[in-house]
Design a protein around this motif. Structure first.
Motif, short mmCIF file in Angstrom:
data_model
loop_
_atom_site.label_atom_id
_atom_site.label_comp_id
_atom_site.label_asym_id
_atom_site.label_seq_id
_atom_site.Cartn_x
_atom_site.Cartn_y
_atom_site.Cartn_z
N TYR A 101 0.94 -1.03 -0.14
CA TYR A 101 -0.11 0.33 -0.08
C TYR A 101 0.81 1.53 0.09
O TYR A 101 0.62 2.34 -0.20
N GLN A 158 -4.61 -4.87 13.00
CA GLN A 158 -3.62 -4.22 14.24
C GLN A 158 -4.92 -3.04 14.64
O GLN A 158 -5.76 -3.26 14.77
N ARG A 179 -1.31 9.71 10.87
CA ARG A 179 0.02 9.38 10.62
C ARG A 179 -1.14 8.24 10.12
O ARG A 179 -1.56 7.21 11.29
N GLU A 216 -1.55 5.65 13.25
CA GLU A 216 -1.79 4.56 13.63
C GLU A 216 -0.30 3.67 13.44
O GLU A 216 0.73 4.32 12.64
N TRP A 217 -0.33 2.96 14.02
CA TRP A 217 1.41 2.28 13.57
C TRP A 217 1.31 0.30 13.32
O TRP A 217 0.42 0.73 12.52
N VAL A 218 0.99 0.33 14.44
CA VAL A 218 1.10 -1.77 14.52
C VAL A 218 -0.22 -2.06 15.22
O VAL A 218 -1.33 -2.13 15.03
N HIS A 241 -9.06 -0.43 8.97
CA HIS A 241 -8.17 0.39 8.00
C HIS A 241 -7.11 -0.96 7.78
O HIS A 241 -7.06 -1.29 6.14
N GLU A 242 -6.54 -1.32 8.70
CA GLU A 242 -5.61 -2.37 8.65
C GLU A 242 -5.92 -3.90 8.89
O GLU A 242 -5.70 -4.19 9.89
CA CA Z 1 -0.42 0.06 10.06
#
Ligand code: CA
Length: 361
Positions: A101, A158, A179, A216-218, A241-242
């Motif tokens: 992505y 996530q 982000r 967001e990260w993981v 979103h993930e």
């Molecule tokens: Ca992420």
């Protein structure tokens, strides 16, 4: 077709030189050693994400008995975090490890092979890619860029991420600089937010200095290592979103074609092992990290209100439908992905979903 033309030529050459050679394999030196370079979008040796390519490199070296060595470079060591696709496409580096992505600007369809909002979970995307026609489509989409993709890791579902204010309605998203990569970012934008794409290594400083309001990260395992709890108070779920992002090992097609078959099989097998291993690692580590975040660091865990999730879902579906109208390639990938999702979720409703619900009551 190609083979049909090449074979008589090989026989002709073999005939001329009086060599008993009748297959393409003889053209490639089976004993030649290979030293390849692999660039990634992750900090060097970063838990989970960054260790996946390291593990692939170790497995390939062991399985090939040292015939193939892969040196892994972290983000920025040889190319920037988001320069991985171009490096592999141009052949300056034979291999890369990243998430599709990130290339949405030049390959919009690539997002389906990582994660799209309200899309497939880790198990489901594995089934689509390996057994539902997804991988063939992925290779077709990357072929014009001279890149051969191989699935190579998944973080599982996530978290929505880190915020310094509570999200009680979609109004709280308005003007929020967050982000969030991929189509998730476009959904945020449609909801009035300002999506930003930054590499993981830059997020903590950006959040702490107010360059971004949220990130967001993981999930807990990775987020704890970056120390986001020192820069934000609320930790929101679910990561709509993930839902199950699949990572990619990408290989320059000319480099790939130069390998003997057994090394190609070794690479594909190592990546497949790591694809599962990484998911297992996240599942094993996430809950422990979440407990530490909440109990030791006082993080406030929050679930997004149902009506906010519903609004995000409606926006997501509309964005995906519109994206599919852009061109035939995206439409083809979208259709395969959506059909698979509809079928698999119908079955999951009466299997996993029903079981988990009954177990957790
Ligand atoms: Ca992420």
């Amino acid at each position: 077709m190609k083979k049909l033309f090449i074979l008589p030529l090989i026989l002709l050459i073999a005939g001329c030189s009086n060599k008993e050679s009748d297959s393409e394999v003889d053209i490639i030196d089976k004993d030649k050693t290979y030293n390849w370079r692999l660039v990634t979008s992750w900090p060097k040796n970063y838990p989970g994400l960054g260790m996946a390519p390291e593990r692939i490199a170790d497995l390939v070296e062991e399985m090939s008995d040292g015939q193939m060595k892969i040196t892994v470079y972290g983000a920025g060591e040889q190319v920037p975090a988001f320069g991985v696709f171009d490096a592999v496409s141009s052949g300056s580096h034979q291999m890369g490890h990243s998430g599709g992505y990130f290339w949405k600007g030049k390959v919009p369809a690539a997002q389906f092979f990582t994660s799209v909002p309200f899309g497939l979970t880790a198990d489901e995307i594995n089934a689509w890619v390996y057994k539902g026609g997804g991988l063939e489509l992925w290779r077709e989409v990357y072929e014009p860029f001279n890149i051969y993709p191989i699935p190579a890791g998944n973080t599982g579902t996530q978290m929505f991420g880190w915020f310094n204010k509570e999200i009680n309605s979609l109004d709280d998203i308005k003007g929020l600089k967050m982000r969030i990569p991929g189509i998730g970012g476009e959904v945020l934008k449609e909801a009035g937010g300002i999506p930003v794409t930054l590499p993981g290594g830059e997020l903590y400083t950006a959040l702490q200095t107010g360059v971004i309001d949220a990130t967001e990260w993981v999930g807990p395992y990775n987020d704890l290592t970056f120390g986001f709890h020192q820069a934000a108070k609320y930790y929101y779920y679910p990561g709509w979103h993930e839902p199950g992002p699949m990572l990619e090992l990408i290989i320059n097609i000319d480099a790939w074609n130069s390998l003997p078959k057994h090394l190609q099989v070794i690479i594909e097998t190592a990546a497949k092992a790591v694809n599962q291993e990484m998911l297992d690692e996240y599942l094993a580590m996430n809950n422990q990290a979440l407990i530490e975040l909440v109990e030791v660091h006082g993080v406030e865990l929050r679930k997004l209100p149902d009506d906010v999730i519903e609004e995000f879902r409606e926006i997501s579906n509309k964005i995906l439908e519109d994206l599919a109208k852009e061109d035939e390639t995206i439409a083809k990938v979208y259709e395969s992905y959506t059909d698979f999702k509809n079928n698999v979720s119908a079955y999951h409703e009466i299997s996993e979903d029903a079981f988990i619900e009954s177990r957790n009551k």
